[in-house]
Write an enzyme that holds these catalytic residues in place. Sequence first.
Site, mmCIF file in Angstrom:
data_model
loop_
_atom_site.group_PDB
_atom_site.id
_atom_site.type_symbol
_atom_site.label_atom_id
_atom_site.label_comp_id
_atom_site.label_asym_id
_atom_site.label_seq_id
_atom_site.Cartn_x
_atom_site.Cartn_y
_atom_site.Cartn_z
ATOM 1 N N GLY A 181 0.830 -1.195 0.000
ATOM 2 C CA GLY A 181 0.000 0.000 0.000
ATOM 3 C C GLY A 181 0.864 1.245 0.000
ATOM 4 N N GLY A 202 2.482 4.650 1.227
ATOM 5 C CA GLY A 202 2.869 5.129 2.540
ATOM 6 C C GLY A 202 4.265 4.720 2.915
ATOM 7 N N SER A 203 4.745 5.331 3.980
ATOM 8 C CA SER A 203 6.149 5.201 4.353
ATOM 9 C C SER A 203 6.515 3.791 4.794
ATOM 10 C CB SER A 203 6.453 6.176 5.497
ATOM 11 O OG SER A 203 6.009 7.466 5.159
ATOM 12 N N GLU A 251 -0.977 -1.813 -6.601
ATOM 13 C CA GLU A 251 -1.774 -0.734 -7.193
ATOM 14 C C GLU A 251 -0.899 0.459 -7.531
ATOM 15 O OE1 GLU A 251 -4.944 -0.331 -4.312
ATOM 16 O OE2 GLU A 251 -3.575 0.252 -2.735
ATOM 17 N N ASN A 261 -8.196 9.003 5.025
ATOM 18 C CA ASN A 261 -8.135 9.030 3.559
ATOM 19 C C ASN A 261 -9.212 8.171 2.903
ATOM 20 O OD1 ASN A 261 -5.812 10.626 3.752
ATOM 21 N ND2 ASN A 261 -4.473 8.841 3.737
ATOM 22 N N GLY A 269 -7.327 0.390 -1.608
ATOM 23 C CA GLY A 269 -7.302 -0.979 -2.092
ATOM 24 C C GLY A 269 -7.003 -1.994 -1.013
#
Lengths: 501, 501
Positions: free
Chosen positions: B263, B265-266, B288, B378, B382
């Site tokens: 996903g 993000g950090s 994705e 947010n 997915g």
Amino acid sequence: MYRDRIRLNTLWGMVMSPEEAAMLIKDGMTVGMSGFTRAGDAKAIPLALAERAAAEPLRITLMTGASLGNDNDKLLTQAGALARRLPFQADPTLRAAINNGGVMFIDQHLSETVEMLRSRQLGPIDYAIVEASAITEDGGLIPTTSVGNSATFAILAEKVIVEINLAQPLELEGLHDIYIPTRRPFREPIPVVAPESRAGLPFIPIDPGKIAAIVITQKSDSAATIDPPDADTAAIAGHLIEFFQSEVRKGRLGTTLSPLQAGIGSIANAVLHGLIDSPFHDLKMYSEVLQDSTFELFDSGKLVFASGSSITLGPEAHDRVIPNIGHYKNKIVLRPQEISNHPEVIRRLGVIGINTALECDIYGNVNSTHVNGTHMMNGIGGSGDFARNAHLGIFVTKSRAKNGTLSRIVPMVSHVDHNEHDVDVIATEIGLADLRGLAPRERAQTIIRNCIHSSYRELATDYLKRASQRGGQTPHLLEEAFSWHIRARQTGSMLPEHRAG
Amino acid sequence: MYRDRIRLNTLWGMVMSPEEAAMLIKDGMTVGMSGFTRAGDAKAIPLALAERAAAEPLRITLMTGASLGNDNDKLLTQAGALARRLPFQADPTLRAAINNGGVMFIDQHLSETVEMLRSRQLGPIDYAIVEASAITEDGGLIPTTSVGNSATFAILAEKVIVEINLAQPLELEGLHDIYIPTRRPFREPIPVVAPESRAGLPFIPIDPGKIAAIVITQKSDSAATIDPPDADTAAIAGHLIEFFQSEVRKGRLGTTLSPLQAGIGSIANAVLHGLIDSPFHDLKMYSEVLQDSTFELFDSGKLVFASGSSITLGPEAHDRVIPNIGHYKNKIVLRPQEISNHPEVIRRLGVIGINTALECDIYGNVNSTHVNGTHMMNGIGGSGDFARNAHLGIFVTKSRAKNGTLSRIVPMVSHVDHNEHDVDVIATEIGLADLRGLAPRERAQTIIRNCIHSSYRELATDYLKRASQRGGQTPHLLEEAFSWHIRARQTGSMLPEHRAG
């Protein structure tokens, strides 16, 4: 020696008593047993195992398709034979043992158990115990009234014990379609493109050398225990049929609808029953369990095909259907539950999924499993497989329970099995909430307006109003979110005391 | 007239200013706009729409692939142009408007939006606004750095506005694979059987007569805003790599693992980054968003193929990769998000899904979206598509936030996006909990032992102990389940006051 039932003559010497066969199962083993919604479960060996466990240390991990009949889970629990149980159950004695921590219960999406076994994330299985109507000339197992997880259990198990049930008619042969997905990373698409697709074999293919014992039984499946339709379930069915008609008018569905799935239980059964007098026609089912209503729909001429993983009937329907199963055979296919419940196929077909909620909240989250957020009822079963991937994810429930002292629509569900992302429609006897395309605040207004019982509407409206003042996408007052449940636990009713009188 | 960018000469007369094109959008319309994880969004028309909306009544329903860059959501929100927004966003200004109820936000699984549009359960779409690198001789649209929902938006919309972005290199052509599932009830299996499968066209096929305007832009995508790896994210990556090694030893994974999804993000980016120094090789991604770490893995020789729906990079990686995209083109495919996130394909491939949790509870339920159970961050994105269907559904989070005043592991999550059925593994910097095959009571012990920060361990242990005394499959004290959240809301910390000092 039952030549029509055991067609591979080298296996004739394997026939033994249930007690002898049960001796093969050792303490600590993992056993995969046939049985799905009380259909096609083993009838003799579970009892023999329970007897042994009462006399000597014998605790096993028991996997099945879904729920068992014949008090199998009850007797095994009472004997202390169950250390672990998955992926579903529906027995009050076992339920109590699960909830007191005596049996570790792993509640799984019904499509996923064998996927985890195949990839060695669960297992290995020492013994598969599978009810069959016959064994073919090649050693293949012809299942009876369910397929469930039997095929993969038998294929993966070290050894297989077969119960040949003479009470299951030989005409069941040809009803089943045993398709097992190919191995990753070379897995092919599942070639099921319609409820009537046949992709596999009519028997479970195993090496006959793995068959360690054959036991002969003659005992029927336990009858389904479904309440008859009542005014509330008829009202829910009416709301859904009206909704389907509206979908047809809007061009979103044709008059043959889309393949139907209905979860086990009285309400879903009543909804299907309600379709008999609807304007829809040439219906098909792509479901997990085929209940009385499936055969009523066949007999009414409304239904043209039904795919499932089991046939579970009340006593009257059983006596009418099972001896005459040949009459329905070209209209039915029974599949492994991995395929009947597979996300790939459900999404492809655009199934209309109708499942029962234990409780819903005002935002459309659904609890299917946990009473008061803590105590297991049965398990999530296939509801998640269907709701997530369905064209329409529908949940049904009566608006109240226990003489109105419990509301089935609450501010926040005490356990989430299906969240807002997967719940398109909620219907109670009060009305139907179409939640598609709505934001949570709109979902709440719709559910409170259409679905909650009038005796709880003001309470819910007040909660939503005060929560909304605090803001958020999904307004809640965390300190009050479970206040209805806590009140019911303390006073026996979710209604405030001054209203209970 | 940009002959290499607009290759169908009958369209040359459609080129106009963003302001002229924006005039086509009327108050109340539904607009489907390109853009996925800040990549490939329209750059000019959103601004022109925002300017109009500041001066006249103009409120639209805006659908995108996922999040937008270029302050599009901010400017449209400030201008009051957004009535409804779906299926994802990540903009602080829009987030505030969603949480105060000013914008209705429909938070959806990213694979599902176009499925609902195609079946007319959402929509219709009046205008699609799609960024393209070029228009083919036949009027086909060649996307840029994302596909997202652009293909289905353009195919279903009444009219299409194209932004030709000269800053996006023409070498992007050939990167995309536009496959749209066929119509139900005759839908065929999706012919994607490996990350590198190509099933469709390299452009979005539309009737050029639907193109109502073409706008020329020259502006880069917004850069990704990812924190660099730190000691905690490195520790999480280390735990996961150790876990994967253990899976290889147990014969459950090969040394090439299984297709990876991470996903945005950090933390997820850091986990992928950590694979550079791992013993695994010939890795593939089926994800994705392709982030910096994807290209670091390519350059290190660890990664052989990546399938995604967008490329979202930090400034340095952007300047290194995008102008040289031809160098990577035979190793990458960008797909519609419906396909990159499709349950059918994810399940078939056996993806390892790694997603970030906002909070987890002791039973392994995950909140991905709602701060304190109420305020949208947010959206689910997915994460549900992947976690539900993955071979391994992994969630990662740091064990604490806000200087340790918040625990990311709580007794009960305040909002459930992924429940116990879909969460196989949880990893924090403290350690990793392998939850497969465990009952909830066992899951709780494992998570408390392995994942929770020591400053919260005793509190959680005490909660579990007292809850267990009351019994249940999933023991809880409903009156205390959110006590940590409520305490944080009141005192600023989940820790009791006598410990905060």
